[in-house]
Structure formats: C-alpha cells, structure tokens
Design a protein around this motif. Structure first.
Motif, mmCIF file in Angstrom:
data_model
loop_
_atom_site.group_PDB
_atom_site.id
_atom_site.type_symbol
_atom_site.label_atom_id
_atom_site.label_comp_id
_atom_site.label_asym_id
_atom_site.label_seq_id
_atom_site.Cartn_x
_atom_site.Cartn_y
_atom_site.Cartn_z
ATOM 1 N N THR A 215 0.822 -1.207 0.000
ATOM 2 C CA THR A 215 0.000 0.000 0.000
ATOM 3 C C THR A 215 0.855 1.256 0.000
ATOM 4 O O THR A 215 0.608 2.204 -0.758
ATOM 5 C CB THR A 215 -0.940 -0.002 1.222
ATOM 6 N N VAL A 216 1.892 1.265 0.822
ATOM 7 C CA VAL A 216 2.774 2.432 0.900
ATOM 8 C C VAL A 216 3.484 2.654 -0.433
ATOM 9 O O VAL A 216 3.621 3.793 -0.901
ATOM 10 C CB VAL A 216 3.785 2.250 2.045
ATOM 11 N N ALA A 217 3.924 1.580 -1.072
ATOM 12 C CA ALA A 217 4.619 1.708 -2.351
ATOM 13 C C ALA A 217 3.681 2.223 -3.437
ATOM 14 O O ALA A 217 4.034 3.137 -4.204
ATOM 15 C CB ALA A 217 5.214 0.363 -2.766
ATOM 16 N N VAL A 218 2.477 1.674 -3.514
ATOM 17 C CA VAL A 218 1.530 2.108 -4.547
ATOM 18 C C VAL A 218 1.096 3.547 -4.295
ATOM 19 O O VAL A 218 0.821 4.295 -5.237
ATOM 20 C CB VAL A 218 0.342 1.129 -4.623
ATOM 21 N N GLU A 219 1.043 3.965 -3.023
ATOM 22 C CA GLU A 219 0.773 5.377 -2.718
ATOM 23 C C GLU A 219 1.766 6.294 -3.418
ATOM 24 O O GLU A 219 1.425 7.420 -3.800
ATOM 25 C CB GLU A 219 0.872 5.615 -1.206
ATOM 26 N N GLN A 220 2.988 5.826 -3.581
ATOM 27 C CA GLN A 220 4.034 6.638 -4.211
ATOM 28 C C GLN A 220 4.063 6.471 -5.733
ATOM 29 O O GLN A 220 4.965 6.991 -6.392
ATOM 30 C CB GLN A 220 5.394 6.268 -3.633
ATOM 31 N N GLY A 221 3.090 5.767 -6.282
ATOM 32 C CA GLY A 221 3.056 5.569 -7.724
ATOM 33 C C GLY A 221 3.964 4.471 -8.209
ATOM 34 O O GLY A 221 4.297 4.405 -9.397
ATOM 35 N N ILE A 222 4.369 3.563 -7.311
ATOM 36 C CA ILE A 222 5.253 2.452 -7.660
ATOM 37 C C ILE A 222 4.417 1.243 -8.054
ATOM 38 O O ILE A 222 3.474 0.871 -7.351
ATOM 39 C CB ILE A 222 6.173 2.082 -6.478
ATOM 40 N N ARG A 223 4.751 0.627 -9.179
ATOM 41 C CA ARG A 223 4.147 -0.643 -9.562
ATOM 42 C C ARG A 223 4.866 -1.760 -8.816
ATOM 43 O O ARG A 223 6.100 -1.770 -8.737
ATOM 44 C CB ARG A 223 4.270 -0.862 -11.072
ATOM 45 N N ILE B 109 13.012 5.131 -9.369
ATOM 46 C CA ILE B 109 12.451 3.789 -9.166
ATOM 47 C C ILE B 109 10.944 3.843 -9.366
ATOM 48 O O ILE B 109 10.243 4.597 -8.678
ATOM 49 C CB ILE B 109 12.774 3.263 -7.753
ATOM 50 N N ASP B 110 10.432 3.082 -10.315
ATOM 51 C CA ASP B 110 8.986 3.041 -10.514
ATOM 52 C C ASP B 110 8.430 1.627 -10.486
ATOM 53 O O ASP B 110 7.233 1.429 -10.637
ATOM 54 C CB ASP B 110 8.580 3.740 -11.809
ATOM 55 N N ARG B 111 9.309 0.641 -10.282
ATOM 56 C CA ARG B 111 8.883 -0.751 -10.185
ATOM 57 C C ARG B 111 9.614 -1.428 -9.031
ATOM 58 O O ARG B 111 10.813 -1.221 -8.836
ATOM 59 C CB ARG B 111 9.173 -1.515 -11.487
ATOM 60 N N LEU B 112 8.883 -2.237 -8.293
ATOM 61 C CA LEU B 112 9.424 -2.889 -7.110
ATOM 62 C C LEU B 112 8.959 -4.339 -7.080
ATOM 63 O O LEU B 112 7.779 -4.621 -7.294
ATOM 64 C CB LEU B 112 8.941 -2.157 -5.851
ATOM 65 N N VAL B 113 9.895 -5.251 -6.835
ATOM 66 C CA VAL B 113 9.562 -6.664 -6.654
ATOM 67 C C VAL B 113 9.532 -6.949 -5.160
ATOM 68 O O VAL B 113 10.518 -6.705 -4.458
ATOM 69 C CB VAL B 113 10.583 -7.581 -7.356
ATOM 70 N N LEU B 114 8.374 -7.453 -4.678
ATOM 71 C CA LEU B 114 8.197 -7.743 -3.252
ATOM 72 C C LEU B 114 8.059 -9.250 -3.040
ATOM 73 O O LEU B 114 6.986 -9.814 -3.250
ATOM 74 C CB LEU B 114 6.945 -7.054 -2.706
ATOM 75 N N GLY C 35 13.572 -4.580 -14.907
ATOM 76 C CA GLY C 35 14.102 -3.260 -14.605
ATOM 77 C C GLY C 35 13.554 -2.701 -13.316
ATOM 78 O O GLY C 35 13.296 -1.491 -13.206
ATOM 79 N N ALA C 36 13.386 -3.572 -12.327
ATOM 80 C CA ALA C 36 12.752 -3.197 -11.061
ATOM 81 C C ALA C 36 13.743 -3.287 -9.906
ATOM 82 O O ALA C 36 14.753 -4.001 -9.982
ATOM 83 C CB ALA C 36 11.555 -4.103 -10.778
#
Length: 258
Positions: free
Chosen positions: A44-52, A103-108, A71-72
């Motif tokens: 939720t926090v990441a998507v709040e920042q516009g991160i996929r 950074i616009d993409r994050l792998v969790l 590229g994440a």
C-alpha cells in the motif's frame, strides 16, 4: 457437502492462507488479500508513491533475476539490507522518495501475502491488496464494482517454524476492517459466519487497534527486532485512498485500472 463448498452459498466469504484462498475464490468478483505485517502494508505504501509492485513467491536468487529482467528494484529482508537497498519494511519505503531516485517498479517477495496473491491471479481472480491503512477505501472500491457477485477475503497469516500456517491476529483485524467497510452498520445475510466473525473481531478491537497491534505476537516480534516503526505504519487505519489491484502481474492503483 465438502469443506471446499462450505461458504459457496454466501456472497461474502473469509478464510485463511493459501488453501483458504482456494476455497473462497471460486466465482468471486474480487478477493482481498490481507497481510498486515507486512506485505500488504508495504504494498500500500509503495503504490501510494506511484510504484508498480510485482508480488513474488520466493525469497531466493530467482527474485534477483526477476527484478533485473523487469528493470525493477528488489526489496530484500530487513536484516539483509545494504546501502541503497530497499527492504520489506513499510516504514523504509514510506520515508524514501523512490520516484525521485528513478524507481517506478518494485519486486516484493513474500511467502505469505505475495504468494497468495500470485496463486489467486494464476487462477484468474482479481486480487485487491488490503491493509489497515486502506481497508475502508478498498471496501468502497470493491462494493462499487462487485454488485451482487461474491467477494472473498483471505487473511494470509504467518508461519510456524515447521512451516505450518500460524493464524495471525493482525490479519484477522485487517480482514475485519475491510469487511466492516463492505457491511455498513451490520453484516447482512450474505456474509458467511466466518466473514461475520472477522468483522466483529475488528469492531471489538477497533477503538484500540494500534495498541493491540503493538502487543500482538507479530507486533512484539517486529518491535523486538528494532522495527517498531513498521508496526506504527501498519496501525495507521484509513489514512490512504489507494487501492492496489493486481493487473498483468503487477499491483497498480485501482484508480488507474479500467
């Protein structure tokens, strides 16, 4: 009637873990996945920042390859973080400015909430990421779109040392907060008894959910490791309107979904 069919007659269903996800998913318009400490809070926090955000089942070398291929940035375990690395800590992401760093993409990677999300998506289900931070907004989003179609809710839970599912009370409360938003003043006849129990568990604790979360087993564990800030971020009820929806393998804000 088999156990797998037990909640099939209800419009709103609730269960635990990967197998519970399989039980509540059939025919559901949406399934909310709840992993308060910490996958869905971090999400939720990441998507709040516009991160996929790409949920990944495993915490191994394959996650590095997946992040590189897309590229994440790869989120690592809190204790494994080196300089400049992003971790699974929601507080660390909340305090970072990832977009400013390009950074616009994050792998969790997560063996609980992330793995369940992927499992449901592979089965063709539309997955909604729910934490205490966005439970109300997520419930409103789902209610507007589900109509009379069934809705499933999955509390991810944690793991005992032997790998078995440990029902985690924070996920029960997070699921209940979402169900509270779906139900309004009281659960209607469309709620399964299991869903109603989760709802009332949240309503009972809601006046003091922050302190209850801090004193839960998972909360005390994180605080003991020096991550009290993560518990505080997770306990911030209703502070965001972002609704992470899993689309084509990535969680994005529901406001951008067609």
């Amino acid at each position: 009637m088999s156990l797998a069919e037990g909640q099939g007659g209800y419009r709103v269903r609730f269960d635990w873990g990967p197998v519970g996800a399989d039980v509540v998913a059939p025919g559901a318009a949406f399934v909310a996945v709840v992993d308060v400490l910490s996958f869905t809070t971090t999400l939720t926090v990441a998507v709040e920042q516009g991160i996929r955000v790409l949920p990944y089942r495993w915490r191994d070398d394959s996650a590095v390859d997946v992040a590189r291929r897309h590229g994440a940035m790869l989120a690592v375990l809190r204790k494994q973080a080196g300089p400049g690395q992003i971790t699974l800590s929601p507080e660390s992401i909340l305090n970072a400015n990832l977009r400013a760093d390009g950074i616009d993409r994050l792998v969790l990677p997560s063996p609980n909430g992330s793995a369940i999300s992927v499992r449901l998506a592979d089965a063709g289900v539309t997955v909604v990421g729910v934490s205490l931070r966005n439970a109300k907004a997520a419930a409103e989003w789902v209610r507007e779109r589900a109509g009379d179609r069934p809705v499933g809710v999955v509390a991810s839970g944690e793991r005992w040392p032997d790998g078995s599912l440990r029902p985690a009370v924070e996920d029960l409360w997070g699921a209940g907060a979402f169900l509270d938003g779906l139900a309004g003043p009281a659960p209607d006849e469309g709620f399964s008894p299991e869903a109603a129990a989760a709802l009332w568990a949240y309503r009972g604790v809601s006046p003091a959910v922050g302190s209850a979360l801090r004193e839960s087993v998972s909360g005390r564990e994180l605080r003991g490791y020096g991550f009290a800030g993560d518990v505080e971020v997770a306990a911030a009820v209703g502070v965001t309107a972002v609704v992470p929806i899993l689309r084509d393998g990535w969680f994005v804000d529901g406001g951008s979904c067609t």
